[in-house]
Structure formats: C-alpha cells, structure tokens
Design an enzyme around this catalytic site. Structure first.
Site, mmCIF file in Angstrom:
data_model
loop_
_atom_site.group_PDB
_atom_site.id
_atom_site.type_symbol
_atom_site.label_atom_id
_atom_site.label_comp_id
_atom_site.label_asym_id
_atom_site.label_seq_id
_atom_site.Cartn_x
_atom_site.Cartn_y
_atom_site.Cartn_z
ATOM 1 N N GLU A 1 0.802 -1.232 0.000
ATOM 2 C CA GLU A 1 0.000 0.000 0.000
ATOM 3 C C GLU A 1 0.830 1.276 0.000
ATOM 4 O O GLU A 1 0.468 2.256 -0.643
ATOM 5 C CB GLU A 1 -0.944 0.010 1.206
ATOM 6 C CG GLU A 1 -2.073 -0.988 1.088
ATOM 7 C CD GLU A 1 -3.032 -0.909 2.262
ATOM 8 O OE1 GLU A 1 -3.275 0.202 2.741
ATOM 9 O OE2 GLU A 1 -3.522 -1.960 2.696
ATOM 10 N N GLU B 1 -10.052 -3.482 4.938
ATOM 11 C CA GLU B 1 -9.721 -2.431 3.975
ATOM 12 C C GLU B 1 -8.595 -2.892 3.057
ATOM 13 O O GLU B 1 -8.626 -2.668 1.849
ATOM 14 C CB GLU B 1 -9.320 -1.158 4.721
ATOM 15 C CG GLU B 1 -9.518 0.120 3.946
ATOM 16 C CD GLU B 1 -10.969 0.514 3.781
ATOM 17 O OE1 GLU B 1 -11.264 1.262 2.839
ATOM 18 O OE2 GLU B 1 -11.812 0.072 4.593
ATOM 19 N N HIS C 1 -5.607 -11.965 14.347
ATOM 20 C CA HIS C 1 -4.582 -10.934 14.380
ATOM 21 C C HIS C 1 -3.895 -10.940 15.742
ATOM 22 O O HIS C 1 -4.420 -11.455 16.714
ATOM 23 C CB HIS C 1 -5.204 -9.565 14.131
ATOM 24 C CG HIS C 1 -5.813 -9.432 12.775
ATOM 25 N ND1 HIS C 1 -6.491 -8.309 12.377
ATOM 26 C CD2 HIS C 1 -5.855 -10.279 11.730
ATOM 27 C CE1 HIS C 1 -6.922 -8.473 11.134
ATOM 28 N NE2 HIS C 1 -6.550 -9.662 10.736
#
Length: 953
Positions: A18, A108, A381
């Site tokens: 990203e 996202e 996570h």
C-alpha cells in the site's frame, strides 16, 4: 525459498503493497527477482461527484455512485490521482510472471487487493500475501505461504462503503438546506458528535452542590519513619452511624439522592469540629486485606490511542500516524487490531526479556494469555507489539522523538504483560471519638503497601482523570491496633463543591465508542479527526468541546432522524455488518431494508436488521427506510432546529455566519441581537453572559459630520473588529468605473465603540499619512495595519512602537529608523506569554509566544499555532506538548518554488492554411471533448454528493 511460476522456472515477481515506505522496507528483505511497488492506498473507489460517473449511468446513480435499483451495485472509478500509478503497475505486471498482493491484512487491505486484481486483470498467477509484521522472516514466510483473496472480507468492506455513502449522501444535503452549506453526516461521526453534545447538555443542566467534611491528623505518640509514620490523616466518614455525604451522593440537580446520608453544611461542620477539639480518640477497627494487581493486556488499537493520549499527549490521529511509521519500518506489528493475543514467538521474546532485564523472580511459571473483550474481534490478528522473535529495547532501535516514545510505550506494555502480579496489603483504619455534645464521630483512613511490584517495575497504566491515583502509588499508615489511643493533633474543616461531568477527551471518547460497540477501532482516529475538521467539536486543552453548530446538527438529527443517531441502532448495524463479514447474513437484503424500509425489502432479512429498522422509528406498523426519511423535509423548520432558549426570553441561534443571541422578534420594538464568540464553550453561555453580550453597543454610532466633506461619520462593529467610516450620500455610484469607496479605518486597540469621538475618527481616516521622501525621492508613509502601526517605504515596512507615532513621527525620525538594520525574528522577539515546562521529546523548554498569526507554542525548533478553543491562560503543558507532537508528525512545510517561465519565441507568421476535412473533424472532436469536460466540471459543482465520505464512519 523462492517460489517458481507455473512454467517451472523462477521468474520475476511483482509484489504490490500500500505505501512507498513499506515497499522500500520489503524490497530490502526479498532481494533480486522481486519488484516491490506501492498502490499508494486505494486505486479505485466510488465516484466523488457526478462528473466521474460514466455517461451510461443516469439519474440517482450519477448522484449516489450506487445503483440502488439494481441490488445496490457500486460504480467504481479509478481515482484521478492514481491513474498514472495504475499505468505503472500495469507496465510492471506485463513484465512479471507472478503477482503478489501484499496489502494490509484487515478488511480495507483485502478490498484494496481485490480492486487491484479487478483493475489490473492479471494473466499470471495471483497470490494474496499477508503478514502482521515487517521483518525478514515474516515477509519470506508470507511469500512462501500465500492464500486466496477472502471474498467475504471484501463483501463486508463493500457493504460498509455503500452504507456510509448512502448515509452521507442522503443526510448531508438535509444539513446543507436546513443548517449550513458544507456540513456532513456519517454513520458513526454523527453518533460521536451526539455523545459530545449530550455531555455538554449534562454540564449545562448541572447544578453544583456544596458539602463539607472534617479531616483529622491523629498522632500515635511514637517516633515514626518512612516505613511506620507517627501520624495518620483520616477523613470524617460517619456521625452517630450515619454516613457523611460526599460528592457521589448528589445528583446532577444538586440534590441528595438519598436521605440516609448526613449532609453537613459549613456551620454544622465548624460546630462539629469545635465539639471534637478536646475529644479522646481511639482505633475502633483495623481491617487488612491482601492486595493483588495483574498486568494489563497488550495494546490493541483503542487502548494504544487512549494510553498515548494520557502519557504522551498524542491525539488519536497523531498516534496512528506515528504507529504507521513504526510498522512500515519494521519496528512493531500491525497497528490496526482489536486483538490482545500474542503469538508464541512474541510470548517467548517477552519472557526472555523479563528474565534478562528484571530477573527470574519477576517471571510467572506459565505464559500469560489474554481473552479478547471486544465483540467480533478478529482474534487471528495479534496485539500491537515489538516485531521480531527478539524484541529490540528502545535504546537498540536508534529511534528518536515521537517514534521512540511510542515504541517505548508499546515495548514496556508488551514486556509487562508477561510479568508476575504486583502484591501487597490494603488497610482500612476506623478511628472513633465522642464530641462534647455526645455525638459519635468516626474517621476513616485507607492505606496500601506493595510488597512485590511485579509488572509495575516495567509499566503502570495512566488514568483519564488527572487526579486519579495510579496503581503503583503507596499510602503507608502507622502500625496501629484496635483499641490504641490516638491524639487529635489537628481537625480541619473542608468545603467541597460537586463538579459537572467531565468533557470527553480523545481517549475517553474512543473508550466510550468502543464500550457502546459503535464503529470499529481502526476508524476511531479518522472519526475524531472528521468531527474536529468539520467544526462540530473543538479542543480546549485536551477536552473535546462541542460547537454551537453541532447543537443545531444534533438537534435536527435527533428530531427528524432519531433512528440514525440512536446508539443501540448504530451498534446493531455494526453487528449486522460483522455477520455479513462472517457469511451469516447477505448484503443486498440488508441494504434494501435499511434504504427502502420494511415494506420494500425482500423476505429473509435478518431479525437484527428488522429490529434495527424499527428502533426509534416512532410507530411499529410502518418501518420507513432512509430514502423515505430524507424525502419529507417540509416538516423541518430550519429556524426552530437552530434555536435554543437561554432564559429570560433570550434565544441562542445558529446562523449562516455563526452563533448569536437574540431577544424579541426581528424588526419588533426592543429587539436585541449580539454575536457569540465561536470558541465559547456552550456551558459558559449563561443568562448573565448573554445579557452582557446584548448590552454591548451594536449597530451604527453616529459620531457627527465631517466639516470638509459634509458626510456623516459613523462607528460600527464589523466582522474583523470595530471601525469608523463615512456614509456616502444616496445615489453615489458603488460599482463601475465611477464607483466611490467610503473612507474607512480600524480603531486602535486602545479605543472602543462607545468612547470613540468624531475627532478620533477623522484622525484615523487621515491615514495613511505621508511623512516625507528619502534622498532618492521614495515616499515614506505612516499606516495602521492588521498587526499595528508601521512605516512603509516602497516594499520595506518597519513597525512602530506606539499608535500615536502615526500622527507625529517626523521625517528625520523615520529616516533614522530606516537607517537601522531591519529587525527580524529573534532580534525583535517579545518575552514569552507563558512558560509550560520541558518538552518530553526535544528536552527543550516550551513557551507560548505571540506571533504574527496569533499565539503559538514553541520549543525553539518546532512552532505550533494555538487552535480554536485554546487560550494562553488555560493551556496546559500537556496540551502544548500535544500541539508540538502533531506539528512534528506532519513534517516540515514544503517550500513553494517559483516556476520558470520559458521565454517566448518570436516566429514568423505564416499564412493560414486551409483546413482539410480530417483536420476539421479533429477540431470538432476537440471542441466536443472540451465541452464535455466543462459540463462535467459543472455537474461536479452541482452534485449533491456529500464531502468527506472516504471513511464516512
């Protein structure tokens, strides 16, 4: 180690992440054969305006960017600023044998990976590469163990995006029409604003109560030391068995909640103290209990934001910016997580450092595990922790400034989470005495001793209340036993007043949103940033204060869109969105129910959605959707929703140009109106203050007639302060070539509207005054400017020390000033307005100074202007450090460089050639294209698309 392509040979692999910073770090770990490039965030999104929507779409689709009539099909477009990057990625992909989509591991990030695949249309094998820390081992393991795209995560993100678009684009225009242009509404930002407004309403309605108690200092008769004090301080807790009223016993109306407690007023408290002066006291009881405190769980996103706010003075946005840099440079694991789980590797690393740094006595026999408290937490996570299988101590990182401080916080918390409990004893001592009038008075004292600090050696959590006692604070009491006689060395009377509920800080608002299960932890920083940027909330110190504008917005939403800002409804929406993410519910039926209502959606919608649709709707028979709510706007009275009674016939109104108070109707006899300072906290606007505002002079103050021009001279209070001006006769042209502008001049700071005279006005309007010319014939003038009196010679300006110099400074005096070197910056520095202390980052003293653009804080290297709501008098050291931290996080301002304009070439004119048919066609095509672009720009301006819906939560 290196994977091979389907053809069986090791080829070139394109890895897309990203951010450029992450790309640089990962490239160093992968080496030859890998090309690592950044998408620079989302490359595709819903259109920001009608101009971006393809021409084949019409009607509501062009406005919303979502086809609500066809299963809410989103219209995605490549962002204009990403088109060049997309071309670059396509070129790199054309030269590659494999594609690794290595975007963030949350929803996202999964959506970004899906959009990349959709836009790039790869013809080579595609792998989804995930990791939660950027270390060589983690990156190579991620390459060796890729997975497929998780379409459920993509669907969940898409549903949220569509929902937020519909919410923002349908509700925001209502605010534009009924409150003010440029406002926005959002699924979570509106609820967050409502929380802040409701807290301010509680403060406005709050009535303080006064209560008194006694504090006694009791001596044991022994010589004490630090381990066994000779005296103890105890507070009066009961009289004749009836508990003494404390602050918690009063309601917000200032009254006692129960008549079972004894409320002492000042007179009774003093009388009781006098009656106890000669009383004999003894220990009535001693109660000792073991004390044990377990370590705090490792950080997740919200707890990191809260603790960084308490301990470092960081805002939520600053915390996430610094954490992002730490993650991208390989220092910490992924910073957007709602899990408190540590991997086995991390637990081993933490336990190793406990032994190394604190000794084996601080290490528990078994590793500690922490259960997640967040609903729908993604436990796959990890918590936020130092990266790697061996944690670098802060000193080993080479980090500085804010990054060092935040890393140290994370490191300490992680290590402490694997340490032993703190243990000790808590003691409560009750002391009894009989007053001269026969009353039994009982005093109470509490103490705490810590015999083994355990994890507190490494870390102690902060508190939202600055007066709260931290966990490692000890309070030692004398060693006394039941029946021991004590001497009252002093008995004092203490008065107290109850306080209104504290305003939210960024930390406590994040905590409140999470406890109410509203929004997602990863979006809280952007939500708080949005409500600050929109002017709904401003900061006063660290407190979040709602603006008067937010009162009008929340009033409208509560009155006409109550369901949309209902806390339970918003939380249930979050549940449904999580169920969609888990594949337990379908997106389209849910969106239909939300947008069109119960009567228009298909069967099979979840019970939760049905209940959510009904919540706060007013009648259970008709479950209206969002579309119906925003269609019927006739019932919304814009003036009514922006008006709030203050008292004594005074109304607070929120107008287009800011808040104002008003008494009586406009144009009616006795009508009064006065502007309210926009940075005023709503709970400070009392009837008394409103009366003061209304009593201030307003309108035109006629000063007299200028004897030279014959024009009337008036004084007025303008938007930029008080000024004087002349009133030109009717018929004087105000526009065009022959326009005449009235002479105008601002009042000096020493002047006021109610004392300025005609002579003062004429003197002010005589400026600028020509002082004379220098040896080269350049004119010198004396002028009054925004920043005070000054001289001007060409482009050279020099400040004057006094306003009166404007009228009496001579040419010789002016030339003498210009003969001196121009004072710049530090040479003409004024003394600081306030000293705040030493900045924890730079180690330099922080002061508040008065600058050209207002007051600012500085440590000598970084300057940060005070925000709306900050004042020199009330700013705290912590707020000053926070402003400097935010300024550092933004980085140095970029200097603008002048563009070089190439010299025009003189070319010989050629006779115009006749246009061929092809040339005419090309020209016509260009004209059509230009016309379309112009129309598109116009459509963008006219589009009712709400601004700021990128992360509309």
């Amino acid at each position: 180690m290196s994977p091979t392509s389907e053809t069986g040979h090791a080829g070139r692999r394109l890895v897309i992440v990203e951010s450029p910073a992450k790309a640089k770090t990962i490239k160093g770990y992968l080496g030859p054969g890998y090309v690592v490039e950044a998408s620079v965030g989302h490359i595709r999104d819903l259109p920001s305006g009608a101009a971006e929507v393809p021409e084949k779409y019409t009607g509501e689709v062009r406005r919303l960017g979502v086809d609500v009539e066809h299963d809410f099909q989103p219209i995605y477009v490549v962002n204009a600023d990403k088109k060049a990057q997309v071309r670059k990625l396509k070129e790199l992909l054309a030269e590659s044998d494999e594609l690794f989509l290595a975007t963030d591991e949350d929803r996202e990030g999964e959506a970004i990976a899906w959009h990349l695949q959709e836009v790039l249309k790869p013809k080579v094998p595609v792998h989804r590469m995930v990791f939660h820390e950027i270390t060589k081992e983690a990156i190579r393991a991620a390459v060796a163990n890729p997975r497929q795209l998780n379409k459920l995560m993509v669907d969940a993100q898409e549903t949220r995006r569509i929902l937020d678009r519909l919410y923002g684009y349908e509700v925001s225009p209502v605010l534009w029409k009924k409150v003010m242009r440029g406002l926005s509404a959002g699924r979570v930002q509106s609820v967050a604003t409502r929380l802040v407004v409701e807290r301010e309403r509680e403060r406005i309605a709050f009535r303080s109560a006064e209560y008194w108690d006694l504090t006694g200092t009791f001596g044991t008769g022994r010589t004490g030391d630090a381990s066994d004090p000779s005296a103890l301080n105890a507070r009066l807790s009961a009289v004749d068995g009836r508990r003494i009223a404390q602050g918690r016993d009063f309601g917000p109306d200032g009254r006692l909640k129960s008549d079972q407690v004894l409320h002492l007023d000042e007179a009774n408290a003093h009388a009781l103290a006098a009656a106890l002066q000669n009383a004999s006291f003894a220990v009535r009881s001693v109660e000792s209990k073991p004390y044990r405190r377990s370590p705090y769980a490792p950080f997740r996103t919200t707890t990191l934001q809260q603790e960084a706010s308490r301990k470092l003075g960081f805002g939520a946005k600053s915390t996430m910016q610094v954490a992002q840099k730490l993650y991208e440079n390989g220092f910490i694991t992924y910073m957007r997580t709602d899990s408190t789980t540590l991997s086995g590797t991390a637990v081993s690393a933490a336990r190793a450092q406990v032994t190394q740094l604190y000794g084996a006595s601080y290490l528990p026999d078994k590793p500690r595990t922490y259960a997640g408290k967040v609903k729908n937490a993604q436990e796959a996570h990890e918590a936020i922790r130092p990266s790697g299988d061996r944690f670098r101590t802060p000193a080993e990182t080479g980090l500085t400034g804010d990054q060092f401080r935040l890393y140290e916080l994370i490191w300490k918390r992680t290590v402490a989470s694997q340490m032993k409990d703190a243990v000790g004893n808590s003691v409560t001592v009750k002391i009894a005495g009989t007053s001269s009038d026969g009353r039994d008075a009982e005093f109470s004292a509490s103490g705490k001793t810590i015999t083994f600090h355990g994890f507190m050696k490494a870390y102690v959590e902060g508190a939202d209340d600055p007066n709260a006692e931290l966990d490692d604070r000890e309070r030692r009491l004398p060693q006394v036993a039941e029946g021991d006689a004590l001497t009252a060395e002093e008995i004092t009377v203490d008065g107290h007043a109850t306080k209104p509920p504290a305003r939210y800080t960024e930390a406590s608002l994040v905590k409140e949103l999470e406890e109410r299960e509203i929004g997602r932890p990863s979006t809280y920083a952007s939500i708080i940033g949005t409500i600050l940027d929109r002017g709904y909330v401003f900061k006063k110190g660290t407190a979040l204060v709602p603006s008067f504008l937010s009162f009008a917005v929340v009033n409208l939403l509560e009155t006409h869109f109550g369901r949309l800002v209902d806390y339970d409804f918003t939380a249930r929406m979050e549940d449904d969105l999580d169920r969609i993410a888990r594949g337990e519910a379908q997106s389209v039926p849910w969106l239909k129910r939300f947008y069109f209502g119960a009567g228009d959606g298909p069967e099979g919608v979840t019970d939760t959605a049905t209940a959510a649709a009904a919540a706060g709707n007013g009648d259970g028979d008709h479950l209206g959707g969002l579309k119906e709510l925003v269609t019927d706007l006739g019932a919304i009275d814009a003036r009514e929703i922006s008006s709030f009674p203050i008292g004594d016939g005074i109304m607070l109104r929120v107008g287009r140009y800011g808040p104002y108070v008003e008494r009586g109707e406009k144009d009616a006899e006795g009508h009064q109106r006065a502007d309210v300072p926009e940075d005023m906290a709503p709970d400070e606007l009392t009837v008394e203050y409103a009366e003061e505002l209304l009593a201030k002079p307003s309108g035109d103050f006629e000063l007299g007639v200028d004897p030279q021009s014959g024009h009337q001279i008036v004084a007025r209070d303008g938007r930029y302060g008080p000024y004087v001006t002349e009133v030109l006769p009717d018929g004087t042209p105000k526009t065009g070539k022959n326009a005449v502008k009235p002479r105008t001049a601002s009042l000096f700071k020493s002047m006021s509207l109610d004392t300025v005279t005609l002579a003062d006005a004429l003197k002010l309007m005589s400026l600028p005054r020509v002082v004379g010319t220098d040896a080269e014939g350049v004119e010198i003038t004396a002028q009054n400017g925004r920043y005070g009196p000054y001289l001007k010679k060409g482009t050279d300006s020099r400040s004057l020390t006094a306003e009166e110099q404007l009228f009496d400074i001579t040419l010789d005096e002016a030339l003498a000033i210009y003969a001196q070197p121009k004072q710049r910056g530090r040479a003409a520095a004024k003394p600081p307005l306030k000293e705040l202390g030493t900045d924890p980052v730079s180690g330099s003293p922080v002061v508040v100074k008065d600058g050209r653009f207002g007051a600012y804080v500085t440590d000598g290297e970084t300057n940060a202007t005070l925000r709306t709501g900050d004042s020199v008098e009330e700013i705290t050291p912590e707020r000053g450090y926070e402003l400097l931290a935010e300024k550092r996080a933004k980085g140095p301002a970029k200097k603008k460089t002048a563009k070089k304009v190439p010299a025009k070439k003189t070319t010989a004119k050629k006779a115009p050639a006749k246009k061929t048919a092809a040339a005419k066609k090309t020209a016509a095509k260009k004209t059509t294209t230009a016309a379309k672009k112009t129309a598109a720009k116009t459509a963008t301006k006219k589009s009712s698309a709400s601004s700021g819906t990128k992360t509309d939560e």
